[in-house]
Write a protein that holds these residues in place. Structure first.
Motif, PDB file in Angstrom:
ATOM      1  N   HIS A  53       0.823  -1.204   0.000  1.00 27.26           N
ATOM      2  CA  HIS A  53       0.000   0.000   0.000  1.00 27.26           C
ATOM      3  C   HIS A  53       0.864   1.263   0.000  1.00 27.26           C
ATOM      4  CE1 HIS A  53      -3.235   2.772   0.916  1.00 27.26           C
ATOM      5  NE2 HIS A  53      -2.530   3.221   1.934  1.00 27.26           N
ATOM      6  N   VAL A  54       1.861   1.280   0.896  1.00 31.59           N
ATOM      7  CA  VAL A  54       2.704   2.472   1.050  1.00 31.59           C
ATOM      8  C   VAL A  54       3.372   2.840  -0.265  1.00 31.59           C
ATOM      9  CG1 VAL A  54       4.827   3.294   2.135  1.00 31.59           C
ATOM     10  CG2 VAL A  54       3.075   2.171   3.519  1.00 31.59           C
TER      11      VAL A  54
ATOM     12  N   SER B  77       3.449   6.750  -1.309  1.00 31.11           N
ATOM     13  CA  SER B  77       4.578   7.341  -0.583  1.00 31.11           C
ATOM     14  C   SER B  77       5.066   8.636  -1.208  1.00 31.11           C
ATOM     15  CB  SER B  77       5.729   6.339  -0.472  1.00 31.11           C
ATOM     16  OG  SER B  77       6.090   5.895  -1.746  1.00 31.11           O
ATOM     17  N   SER B  78       4.692   8.922  -2.468  1.00 34.39           N
ATOM     18  CA  SER B  78       5.144  10.197  -3.033  1.00 34.39           C
ATOM     19  C   SER B  78       4.144  11.322  -2.786  1.00 34.39           C
ATOM     20  CB  SER B  78       5.475  10.040  -4.521  1.00 34.39           C
ATOM     21  OG  SER B  78       4.522   9.261  -5.171  1.00 34.39           O
ATOM     22  N   SER B  79       3.146  11.086  -1.922  1.00 37.63           N
ATOM     23  CA  SER B  79       2.236  12.172  -1.522  1.00 37.63           C
ATOM     24  C   SER B  79       3.047  13.245  -0.804  1.00 37.63           C
ATOM     25  CB  SER B  79       1.166  11.640  -0.567  1.00 37.63           C
ATOM     26  OG  SER B  79       0.490  10.546  -1.132  1.00 37.63           O
ATOM     27  N   LYS B  80       2.597  14.518  -0.925  1.00 41.69           N
ATOM     28  CA  LYS B  80       3.373  15.606  -0.322  1.00 41.69           C
ATOM     29  C   LYS B  80       3.370  15.500   1.204  1.00 41.69           C
ATOM     30  CE  LYS B  80       3.448  19.324  -3.469  1.00 41.69           C
ATOM     31  NZ  LYS B  80       2.558  20.335  -3.997  1.00 41.69           N
ATOM     32  N   VAL B  81       2.176  15.378   1.781  1.00 44.71           N
ATOM     33  CA  VAL B  81       2.055  15.258   3.238  1.00 44.71           C
ATOM     34  C   VAL B  81       1.215  14.025   3.555  1.00 44.71           C
ATOM     35  CG1 VAL B  81       1.104  16.317   5.326  1.00 44.71           C
ATOM     36  CG2 VAL B  81       2.285  17.742   3.639  1.00 44.71           C
TER      37      VAL B  81
ATOM     38  N   ILE C 276       2.818   2.481   9.239  1.00 44.27           N
ATOM     39  CA  ILE C 276       2.416   3.701   8.523  1.00 44.27           C
ATOM     40  C   ILE C 276       3.051   4.946   9.148  1.00 44.27           C
ATOM     41  CG2 ILE C 276       0.265   4.030   9.861  1.00 44.27           C
ATOM     42  CD1 ILE C 276       0.601   4.618   6.060  1.00 44.27           C
ATOM     43  N   PHE C 277       3.328   4.905  10.466  1.00 43.38           N
ATOM     44  CA  PHE C 277       3.946   6.071  11.113  1.00 43.38           C
ATOM     45  C   PHE C 277       5.374   6.301  10.613  1.00 43.38           C
ATOM     46  CE2 PHE C 277       0.666   5.075  14.405  1.00 43.38           C
ATOM     47  CZ  PHE C 277      -0.029   6.276  14.316  1.00 43.38           C
ATOM     48  N   ARG C 278       5.977   5.268  10.051  1.00 42.72           N
ATOM     49  CA  ARG C 278       7.349   5.426   9.543  1.00 42.72           C
ATOM     50  C   ARG C 278       7.400   6.248   8.267  1.00 42.72           C
ATOM     51  NH1 ARG C 278       9.936  -0.518  10.046  1.00 42.72           N
ATOM     52  NH2 ARG C 278      11.566   0.536   8.887  1.00 42.72           N
ATOM     53  N   VAL C 279       6.277   6.331   7.570  1.00 40.35           N
ATOM     54  CA  VAL C 279       6.277   7.129   6.338  1.00 40.35           C
ATOM     55  C   VAL C 279       5.472   8.410   6.491  1.00 40.35           C
ATOM     56  CG1 VAL C 279       6.666   5.213   4.771  1.00 40.35           C
ATOM     57  CG2 VAL C 279       4.334   5.796   5.396  1.00 40.35           C
ATOM     58  N   ALA C 280       4.784   8.569   7.653  1.00 39.45           N
ATOM     59  CA  ALA C 280       3.899   9.720   7.826  1.00 39.45           C
ATOM     60  C   ALA C 280       4.662  10.964   8.254  1.00 39.45           C
ATOM     61  CB  ALA C 280       2.826   9.383   8.854  1.00 39.45           C
TER      62      ALA C 280
ATOM     63  N   MET D  67      19.696  -4.781  -4.672  1.00 37.79           N
ATOM     64  CA  MET D  67      18.336  -4.872  -4.172  1.00 37.79           C
ATOM     65  C   MET D  67      18.364  -4.508  -2.697  1.00 37.79           C
ATOM     66  SD  MET D  67      15.531  -7.869  -4.492  1.00 37.79           S
ATOM     67  CE  MET D  67      15.619  -8.000  -6.251  1.00 37.79           C
ATOM     68  N   GLU D  68      17.553  -3.515  -2.341  1.00 38.48           N
ATOM     69  CA  GLU D  68      17.576  -3.015  -0.972  1.00 38.48           C
ATOM     70  C   GLU D  68      16.165  -2.729  -0.495  1.00 38.48           C
ATOM     71  OE1 GLU D  68      19.984   0.429  -1.517  1.00 38.48           O
ATOM     72  OE2 GLU D  68      21.859  -0.702  -1.294  1.00 38.48           O
ATOM     73  N   THR D  69      15.981  -2.746   0.842  1.00 35.77           N
ATOM     74  CA  THR D  69      14.690  -2.307   1.370  1.00 35.77           C
ATOM     75  C   THR D  69      14.715  -0.785   1.467  1.00 35.77           C
ATOM     76  OG1 THR D  69      15.596  -2.760   3.534  1.00 35.77           O
ATOM     77  CG2 THR D  69      14.030  -4.352   2.690  1.00 35.77           C
ATOM     78  N   PRO D  70      13.611  -0.136   1.082  1.00 40.18           N
ATOM     79  CA  PRO D  70      13.621   1.331   1.119  1.00 40.18           C
ATOM     80  C   PRO D  70      13.739   1.827   2.560  1.00 40.18           C
ATOM     81  CG  PRO D  70      11.440   0.489   0.512  1.00 40.18           C
ATOM     82  CD  PRO D  70      12.356  -0.691   0.587  1.00 40.18           C
ATOM     83  N   VAL D  71      14.501   2.898   2.735  1.00 39.85           N
ATOM     84  CA  VAL D  71      14.677   3.472   4.068  1.00 39.85           C
ATOM     85  C   VAL D  71      13.726   4.657   4.208  1.00 39.85           C
ATOM     86  CG1 VAL D  71      16.331   4.500   5.668  1.00 39.85           C
ATOM     87  CG2 VAL D  71      17.093   2.809   3.984  1.00 39.85           C
ATOM     88  N   HIS D  72      12.896   4.639   5.230  1.00 35.83           N
ATOM     89  CA  HIS D  72      12.028   5.785   5.492  1.00 35.83           C
ATOM     90  C   HIS D  72      12.655   6.573   6.632  1.00 35.83           C
ATOM     91  CE1 HIS D  72       9.187   4.133   2.740  1.00 35.83           C
ATOM     92  NE2 HIS D  72       9.101   3.012   3.429  1.00 35.83           N
ATOM     93  N   GLU D  73      12.691   7.887   6.473  1.00 32.02           N
ATOM     94  CA  GLU D  73      13.489   8.688   7.401  1.00 32.02           C
ATOM     95  C   GLU D  73      12.870   8.819   8.795  1.00 32.02           C
ATOM     96  OE1 GLU D  73      12.360  11.595   4.068  1.00 32.02           O
ATOM     97  OE2 GLU D  73      12.289   9.433   4.358  1.00 32.02           O
ATOM     98  N   GLY D  74      11.598   8.430   8.943  1.00 29.67           N
ATOM     99  CA  GLY D  74      10.992   8.496  10.272  1.00 29.67           C
ATOM    100  C   GLY D  74      10.884   9.920  10.786  1.00 29.67           C
ATOM    101  N   ARG D  75      10.229  10.766  10.000  1.00 32.11           N
ATOM    102  CA  ARG D  75      10.143  12.197  10.342  1.00 32.11           C
ATOM    103  C   ARG D  75       8.808  12.508  11.011  1.00 32.11           C
ATOM    104  NH1 ARG D  75       8.516  12.566   3.982  1.00 32.11           N
ATOM    105  NH2 ARG D  75       6.884  11.079   4.419  1.00 32.11           N
TER     106      ARG D  75
END
Lengths: 329, 268
Positions: free
Chosen positions: A284-285, A289-293, A305-309, B234-242
Motif C-alpha cells: 500500500h505504502v 509514498s510520493s504524496s506531499k504530506v 504507517i507512522f514510519r512514512v507519515a 536490491m535493498e529495502t527502502p529506508v524511510h526517514e521516520g520524520r
C-alpha cells in the motif's frame, strides 16, 4: 555483452487536451538529465490528432527533435497503431533509451515495443541514472510489493523504461529553445489489427477522481465495516477530496475495487494523504509514498504507517474522524 | 449452426512471496539480490493471477469450458499451487526447474509458451496484469508475441462470445469494450474481482484432478541463457521516520492539533 548501439534519448509524450500531459513533462525532465549523462541528444515523439501545439511545448521543454504522427485514427490509443509509430520513429532515430509514462498507455505499449525490438522494458521506474563508466541506464523500481527496490540495467538497446507519475522533476519550459519537428505521419498506415473497438464510453467519475484528487482519505483493515467508509466519505467531502482504500477493505467489499491504492491498485500522489486505520503494508505504502504530506491515524503506535507519515495521531479512528468532521463542518 | 464447442482456457499463475508481508519479516539476500523466503509466511498466488483465474471461472460459469492452470517456478509449494483446482480449475500443469528465475521474464514467457504449445489447441490465455514480486507486467505480452497471437492488457471483464474474446477495460475517463478473434492473450486487473472461495464440489474433487509436472529439459529448453537484465542491487527502502506525533488529552484535542498544523503549513 553490452550492445551500445543506440544514440540519445527518445521520450514518448502523452497528450492531454492538446497539451503535454504532466507525465510527459516529467519524462522530458528525466530524459534531458539522461541525455546529458550520455552526452547525447533528447528527442520526443507525439502521437495523436491535432498535436502540433504540443510539439512546440516539447521543444520548449528541451527536445531538440520532435517526431509527430498526427492523424484522426491516432486520436485514441490502440496498441497496433501506436506501436507502428513507435517502431517507425525508433527506426529513424535509433535511440539508446526510450522513456514513457507508467500510464495505461505506457503499461501496454512499453512491453510490446521492447518485444518487437528484441530488447527489454523496465516498468514503473522511480529513479533513472546513467552509469558514468558504462553509460548504461540504471533503473530503480519497486519489487516484492514495495518491500524492496531493485536497481537494474538492460544489456540491449534501446533500453525501454516507464516512469512512475510524479517521481521525477518536470522539464522547465523555455520558449527560446529551438528544435526540429519531423512529421512521420506519411510513413504510418492504418495498421491491420485483429483487435476491434466495440464501444468507448466516457464516464464522468462521481466526485473527485483518485488520480486527480488533491486530498485523499484512505481507510484500511481497521475500519471494520462499510459504515466506517461512509464516515471517511464525509471527511473527504469536507476536504474536497476522494476516498481510497487498502486491499483488505476492497476484498471485504467495504470499498470498491477501483478505490484500491497500492502496487496492485492505483498509484497516487496527492498534496495530502490521510491514512486511517491503515497498518502500512509496503504494498500500500508504495502506492502513496510520493504524496506531499501523509497523515496517519492509528491506535497502534508501532504501525508501519507512522514510519512514512509526516503527522501522526495515535488513537482510535472512531474518536478522531468524528472530531475532524465536526471541526471542519 | 453447430453447438458451441468446449472452450479451452489457460490461466498462468505465479507463486510469489506474499506481497502483504510486513516489512519486519522481510529479508533480502544482498549477494543473491533476491528476497529470502520467510519460514513463517507461506507463499501465495500472485493476486492479479487470482483475478485471471476468477475471469476464467466466470466464463466457465456460463458455458462449457476447460480451465487449465499453468504455474512456473523454481520450487513450487503444493498446497499453494493446487489451490486453483479447489476453486474450480480442471487441471494443473507445473513447470518446475531450479534454473527458472522469477526475474527473467523472457525465459518465463518462453517456457510457458512452449508448454502451452504442447497442451494442444486453446481459445484464450489469461494472465495477471503483473506479478506481485517482480512487478514487471511483461509475461502476458511475451507469451502472445511468442505464440503469434494478439494480447489485450488490463481487462476488468472478460467474456467468450462464440469464437471471439470480448474484453472490457478501464480508461482514465471511462471504459472501452474490445473484441478479438480467438485465440488471444488477455491480462486481468484486480477489477475482475477477487478469486471465489472453493465450492464444496470442486473442493471435494480437487484431489482427483490431473497434475502434470514438466522440467526445463522436458520442455526441450536450455534455460541457462543469460537474462538480458542484470540486477545490480536490491535493498529495502529506508524511510526517514520524520513523523510528528500530535499529542493531546483527548481525540478532539489531537484532531484540532492536526488541523492547526495542516493550516499552518497551508496544506489545507
Amino acid at each position: 555483452m553490452e550492445e551500445q548501439t543506440g544514440n540519445g534519448v527518445l521520450v514518448h509524450c502523452e497528450i492531454s487536451d492538446g497539451r503535454l500531459a504532466p507525465v510527459a513533462t516529467e519524462a522530458l525532465g528525466a530524459g534531458s538529465r539522461l541525455a546529458a549523462g550520455l552526452g547525447q541528444g533528447l528527442s520526443a515523439v507525439l502521437i495523436g490528432s491535432g498535436v502540433g501545439e504540443a510539439a512546440q511545448e516539447a521543444i520548449a521543454r528541451g527536445a531538440a527533435k520532435v517526431y509527430v504522427a498526427d492523424a484522426p485514427f491516432l486520436q485514441d490509443y490502440s496498441t497496433e497503431a501506436y506501436l507502428h509509430v513507435m517502431q517507425t520513429v525508433v527506426g529513424q532515430s535509433m535511440p539508446a533509451v526510450v522513456l514513457m509514462g507508467q500510464t495505461p498507455v505506457g503499461r501496454d505499449l512499453a512491453p510490446w515495443l521492447a518485444l518487437r525490438l528484441d530488447t527489454g522494458a523496465t516498468m514503473d521506474c522511480m529513479a533513472l541514472a546513467i552509469d558514468p563508466d558504462t553509460k548504461r541506464l540504471q533503473m530503480t523500481r519497486p519489487v516484492y510489493g514495495g518491500n524492496a527496490q531493485a536497481v537494474q540495467v538492460c544489456r540491449t538497446d534501446p533500453q525501454v523504461a516507464t516512469i512512475r507519475l510524479k517521481s521525477m522533476a518536470p522539464a522547465e519550459s523555455d520558449e527560446a529553445r529551438q528544435g526540429e519537428v519531423i512529421d512521420v505521419t506519411a510513413a504510418i498506415q492504418t495498421p491491420e489489427s485483429k483487435v476491434t473497438t466495440r464501444e468507448r464510453k466516457i464516464e464522468p467519475a462521481a466526485g473527485v477522481k483518485l488520480e486527480d484528487a488533491r486530498v485523499i482519505v484512505a481507510g484500511g483493515r481497521g475500519m471494520g465495516s462499510s459504515a466506517g467508509f461512509d464516515q471517511l466519505g464525509e471527511l473527504a467531502a469536507l476536504l474536497d477530496g476522494a476516498v481510497g482504500a487498502t486491499r483488505p477493505p476492497c476484498d471485504a467489499k467495504w470499498a470498491l475495487d477501483s478505490q484500491q491504492i497500492g502496487i496492485t491498485g492505483k498509484i497516487v500522489s496527492p498534496d495530502l494523504y490521510v491514512a486511517v486505520a491503515v497498518s502500512g503494508a509496503s504494498q500500500h505504502v508504495s502506492g502513496c509514498s510520493s504524496s506531499k504530506v501523509i497523515v496517519a491515524i492509528n491506535k497502534d503506535p508501532e504501525a508501519n504507517i507512522f514510519r512514512v507519515a509526516d503527522y501522526g495521531i495515535v488513537d482510535d479512528w472512531k474518536a478522531v474522524v468524528p472530531a475532524l468532521i465536526s471541526s471542519l463542518s | 449452426m453447430s453447438e458451441a464447442a468446449l472452450k479451452n482456457i489457460i490461466v498462468c499463475m505465479k507463486q510469489v512471496l506474499d506481497p502483504e508481508i510486513p516489512l519486519s519479516l522481510f529479508r533480502i539476500d544482498p549477494e543473491a539480490r533476491t528476497a529470502i523466503p520467510p519460514k513463517a509466511t507461506p507463499p501465495v498466488l500472485s493476486p492479479f493471477d487470482e483475478s485471471a483465474l476468477e475471469a476464467a471461472l466466470q466464463i466457465k460459469d456460463s458455458q462449457d469450458a476447460t480451465v487449465t492452470v499453468v504455474s512456473l517456478g523454481k520450487k513450487l509449494v503444493k498446497a499453494v499451487v493446487t489451490a486453483p483446482l479447489a476453486a474450480g480449475a480442471d487441471q494443473l500443469v507445473l513447470l518446475q526447474d531450479p534454473a527458472f528465475d522469477e526475474f527473467n521474464t523472457q525465459l518465463t514467457a518462453s517456457a510457458i509458451a512452449t508448454a502451452i504449445g504442447r497442451l494442444g489447441p486453446y481459445d484464450l490465455i489469461l494472465c495477471g496484469l503483473q506479478a506481485a514480486d517482480t512487478n514487471s507486467g511483461q509475461v502476458g505480452t511475451g507469451i502472445a508475441g511468442l505464440l503469434g497471437v494478439p494480447c489485450i492488457t488490463a481487462a476488468r471483464k472478460v467474456g467468450l462470445e462464440g469464437d471471439k474474446v470480448v474484453v472490457e477495460r478501464s480508461l482514465p475517463d471511462g471504459h472501452e469494450v474490445l473484441e478479438v478473434p480467438c485465440p488471444a492473450v488477455v491480462t486481468a486487473t484486480y477489477e475482475v474481482g477477487s478469486l471465489r472461495e472453493p465450492g464444496l464440489e470442486a473442493f471435494m474433487s480437487a484431489g482427483q484432478k490431473p497434475i502434470t509436472t514438466w522440467s526445463a529439459a522436458d520442455l526441450g529448453m536450455e534455460p541457462e541463457g543469460a537474462n538480458r537484465f542484470e540486477i545490480l542491487t536490491m535493498e529495502t527502502p529506508v524511510h526517514e521516520g520524520r513523523c510528528e506525533i500530535l499529542e493531546g488529552a483527548s481525540a478532539e484535542e489531537k484532531a484540532s492539533q492536526l488541523l492547526a498544523r495542516l493550516r499552518e503549513t497551508k496544506v489545507i
